[in-house]
Design a protein around this motif. Structure first.
Motif, short mmCIF file in Angstrom:
data_model
loop_
_atom_site.label_atom_id
_atom_site.label_comp_id
_atom_site.label_asym_id
_atom_site.label_seq_id
_atom_site.Cartn_x
_atom_site.Cartn_y
_atom_site.Cartn_z
N ASP A 20 -33.25 7.46 -35.07
CA ASP A 20 -32.95 7.43 -33.64
C ASP A 20 -33.47 8.70 -32.95
N TYR A 21 -34.66 9.13 -33.37
CA TYR A 21 -35.29 10.30 -32.73
C TYR A 21 -36.68 9.88 -32.25
N LEU A 22 -36.90 9.96 -30.95
CA LEU A 22 -38.19 9.59 -30.38
C LEU A 22 -39.07 10.83 -30.26
N ALA A 23 -40.16 10.84 -31.00
CA ALA A 23 -41.08 11.97 -31.02
C ALA A 23 -42.33 11.65 -30.21
N ASP A 24 -42.83 12.64 -29.49
CA ASP A 24 -44.12 12.45 -28.84
C ASP A 24 -45.20 12.46 -29.92
N PRO A 25 -46.43 12.03 -29.65
CA PRO A 25 -47.45 11.92 -30.72
C PRO A 25 -47.82 13.25 -31.38
N HIS A 26 -47.73 14.37 -30.66
CA HIS A 26 -48.04 15.66 -31.28
C HIS A 26 -46.94 16.06 -32.26
N THR A 27 -45.70 15.84 -31.85
CA THR A 27 -44.56 16.09 -32.73
C THR A 27 -44.65 15.19 -33.96
N ALA A 28 -45.08 13.95 -33.75
CA ALA A 28 -45.24 13.01 -34.86
C ALA A 28 -46.27 13.53 -35.87
N CYS A 29 -47.33 14.16 -35.37
CA CYS A 29 -48.31 14.76 -36.29
C CYS A 29 -47.65 15.85 -37.13
N GLY A 30 -46.79 16.64 -36.50
CA GLY A 30 -46.07 17.68 -37.24
C GLY A 30 -45.17 17.09 -38.31
N CYS A 53 -37.68 22.20 -43.73
CA CYS A 53 -38.81 22.35 -42.83
C CYS A 53 -38.37 22.16 -41.38
N VAL A 54 -38.91 23.01 -40.52
CA VAL A 54 -38.70 22.90 -39.08
C VAL A 54 -40.01 22.43 -38.48
N THR A 55 -39.99 21.23 -37.89
CA THR A 55 -41.18 20.72 -37.20
C THR A 55 -41.05 21.02 -35.71
N LEU A 56 -42.13 21.47 -35.11
CA LEU A 56 -42.10 21.81 -33.69
C LEU A 56 -42.30 20.57 -32.84
N ALA A 57 -41.34 20.31 -31.95
CA ALA A 57 -41.48 19.24 -30.96
C ALA A 57 -42.10 19.86 -29.73
N THR A 58 -43.39 19.63 -29.55
CA THR A 58 -44.15 20.39 -28.56
C THR A 58 -44.13 19.78 -27.16
N ALA A 59 -43.69 18.53 -27.04
CA ALA A 59 -43.65 17.90 -25.71
C ALA A 59 -42.64 16.77 -25.70
N HIS A 60 -42.14 16.48 -24.52
CA HIS A 60 -41.24 15.34 -24.33
C HIS A 60 -42.05 14.06 -24.45
N PRO A 61 -41.49 13.02 -25.09
CA PRO A 61 -42.27 11.78 -25.28
C PRO A 61 -42.68 11.12 -23.97
N ALA A 62 -41.99 11.39 -22.88
CA ALA A 62 -42.36 10.79 -21.60
C ALA A 62 -43.74 11.23 -21.12
N ASP A 104 -44.33 -0.31 -29.31
CA ASP A 104 -43.36 -1.27 -28.77
C ASP A 104 -42.00 -0.62 -28.51
N ILE A 105 -42.05 0.60 -28.00
CA ILE A 105 -40.83 1.33 -27.66
C ILE A 105 -40.84 1.58 -26.16
N SER A 106 -39.72 1.27 -25.53
CA SER A 106 -39.56 1.56 -24.10
C SER A 106 -38.69 2.80 -23.95
N GLN A 107 -39.07 3.66 -23.03
CA GLN A 107 -38.28 4.87 -22.80
C GLN A 107 -38.03 5.02 -21.31
N LYS A 108 -36.97 5.73 -20.99
CA LYS A 108 -36.66 6.02 -19.60
C LYS A 108 -37.19 7.40 -19.27
N PHE A 109 -37.99 7.47 -18.20
CA PHE A 109 -38.57 8.75 -17.81
C PHE A 109 -37.51 9.65 -17.18
N PRO A 110 -37.56 10.94 -17.46
CA PRO A 110 -36.75 11.87 -16.68
C PRO A 110 -37.11 11.75 -15.20
#
Length: 462
Positions: free
Chosen positions: A382-392, A406-415, A425-431
């Motif tokens: 239940d953690y939505l990662a942006d594609p850069h975070t996913a690479c980490g 390991c600490v992975t850096l979440a570099t950006a919000h998925p929005a 196929d994931i829907s997200q609500k934008f800030p």
């Protein structure tokens, strides 16, 4: 503490002049003459500090008292007062051995805010104190531009021009830059890729006469102050995890395209932070992975990926690491960079490659693997990662052992990268702040991939 260039043709200088210089006048990158070794007893004192207080202590090792402590504290407090998390960079546990360091709680929802909010305030401070004209020039693969503009928009005595690759950033990244309608902001959309934008910037800064005439200042990670500001969150995260887990091995997996973010971690490690492993995560533009695994630094064919902020073939901070790899031999650094300029590649010998591989692990993430990680961690944790975070996260899975945290850096919000999230196929609500961007008009000038055309635009703007 003095600062010098990796190429050895710049006189030793202080903190503020280094900040204003950005790129060394000899084309090299600025570094401290000596990296301070922080005693372990000091680390014990730092473990309980807030993010802001920790930054104050780390910066105090480098500023030489050129900024009085109370004024430095005020700059830091102002820089992070608008962040959505009081911790600035909160650490979240995903499972027993994986934590995520969230770096996207600033105004533009990306890790660049952490350094650039501070740098914007520091430029404003210097402009007032020294009556300096500040004309900021930068290139972005997406996030740097928005964060830099947000850091200085509307500030007296400062103008900023940002180059971004035309139609090669995400829509939200583009909107965050181009919906700003302030007189001191110019957005240039360049026909080409990020490497083209970065090359133009470096050529303009390397022209010392032009640089001085227009008082050009750097906001990219060629500026050492940005590297130093990013170093703080490695200390902060390490102390958080150490307190929570008593783990003996704490590693970091770092999504990086320009080598700046992971060089900040490398700097922290050289200061004495006992990081176990540094994992370099990149995408299909994997020049850095090839260097770590094969000892060859050579651009390949440019690829458009789901993680556009890492669509970079020439890593501007690589030269800083090369300086330490070559035992701080500035002549060797200059020779190898000249070789890269003329031949298009650098090849190191097997002995040096062993040293590189003791400093870093590396993994280049394929497009499909990136999307699989986004889907997996959304569904299972239940953690939505942006594609850069996913690479980490993918690099963590590929490189880390079971006995290390390991600490992975979440570099950006998925929005910011909904185009990639929708492919899963994931829907997200934008800030709300991001949703509002879609109703605003854009302000940008599209230009050719030409140093001369960019220079003409700057002449009219500055």
């Amino acid at each position: 503490m003095d600062f010098i260039s990796t190429r050895g043709k710049v006189e030793k200088t202080g903190f503020i002049r280094t900040f204003l210089m950005g790129l060394g006048d000899d084309g090299g990158l600025m570094l401290p003459t000596d990296i301070p070794a922080v005693p372990q007893e000091v680390f014990k004192q730092w473990e309980q500090l807030s993010y802001r207080d920790l930054m104050l202590e780390i910066f105090s090792y480098f500023t030489n008292g050129e900024i009085p402590r109370e004024e430095l504290k005020q700059l830091i407090d102002e820089s992070y007062s608008g962040f959505r998390s009081p911790e600035v960079t909160p650490v979240k546990q995903i499972h027993d051995s994986l934590y995520v360091l969230e770096l996207f709680h600033g105004p533009t929802f990306a890790f660049k805010d952490i350094a650039l909010q501070f740098m914007g305030n520091l430029y404003s401070y210097v402009s007032r104190k020294e009556n300096e004209i500040i004309n900021i020039l930068g290139a972005t693969s997406g996030d740097t531009g928005a964060a830099a503009i947000q850091g200085v928009r509307g500030k007296e005595g400062i103008r900023i021009c940002i180059l971004h690759p035309h139609q090669k950033v995400s829509k939200v990244q583009e909107l965050q830059m181009t919906t700003v309608d302030d007189e001191n902001v110019l957005n240039l959309s360049v026909h080409g890729n990020f490497d083209d934008c970065q090359r133009i910037i470096k050529e303009l800064f390397a022209d010392v006469e032009y640089k001085n005439k227009y008082h050009l200042r750097a906001i990219n990670s060629i500026n050492f102050v940005r590297i130093l500001a990013q170093t703080v969150y490695y200390f902060y995260a390490y102390f958080q995890i150490s307190r929570r887990t008593q783990a003996e091995k704490i590693s970091f997996s770092v999504p990086t395209g320009n080598f700046g973010n992971i060089f900040s971690a490398y700097l922290a490690k050289r200061m004495g932070l006992p990081i176990h492993r540094l994992v370099l995560a990149t995408n299909e533009n994997n020049i850095l992975e090839r260097f770590v695994k094969e000892g060859v630094y050579r651009p390949g064919d440019f690829r458009v990926t789901h993680s556009p902020s890492m669509d970079i073939q020439i890593a501007s901070n690589f030269e800083r690491y090369l300086y330490y790899l070559l035992d701080q031999n500035q002549e060797k650094v200059t020779s190898l960079m000249q070789q890269f300029q003329s031949e298009g590649q650098i090849v190191i010998d097997p002995q040096l490659l062993k040293k590189v591989q003791s400093d870093f692990s590396a993994h280049g993430v394929k497009n499909e693997e990136c999307l699989q990680i986004i889907s997996k961690y959304s569904g299972e944790y239940d953690y939505l990662a942006d594609p850069h975070t996913a690479c980490g996260i993918a690099a963590y899975e590929a490189c880390c052992d079971k006995d290390e945290v390991c600490v992975t850096l979440a570099t950006a919000h998925p929005a910011k990268f909904n185009e990639s999230i929708q492919l899963c196929d994931i829907s997200q609500k934008f800030p709300a702040e991001i949703q509002a961007l879609f109703d605003k008009p854009q302000h940008m000038t599209v230009v050719e991939n030409s140093k001369q055309e960019v220079a003409e635009q700057l002449k009219r703007f500055f």
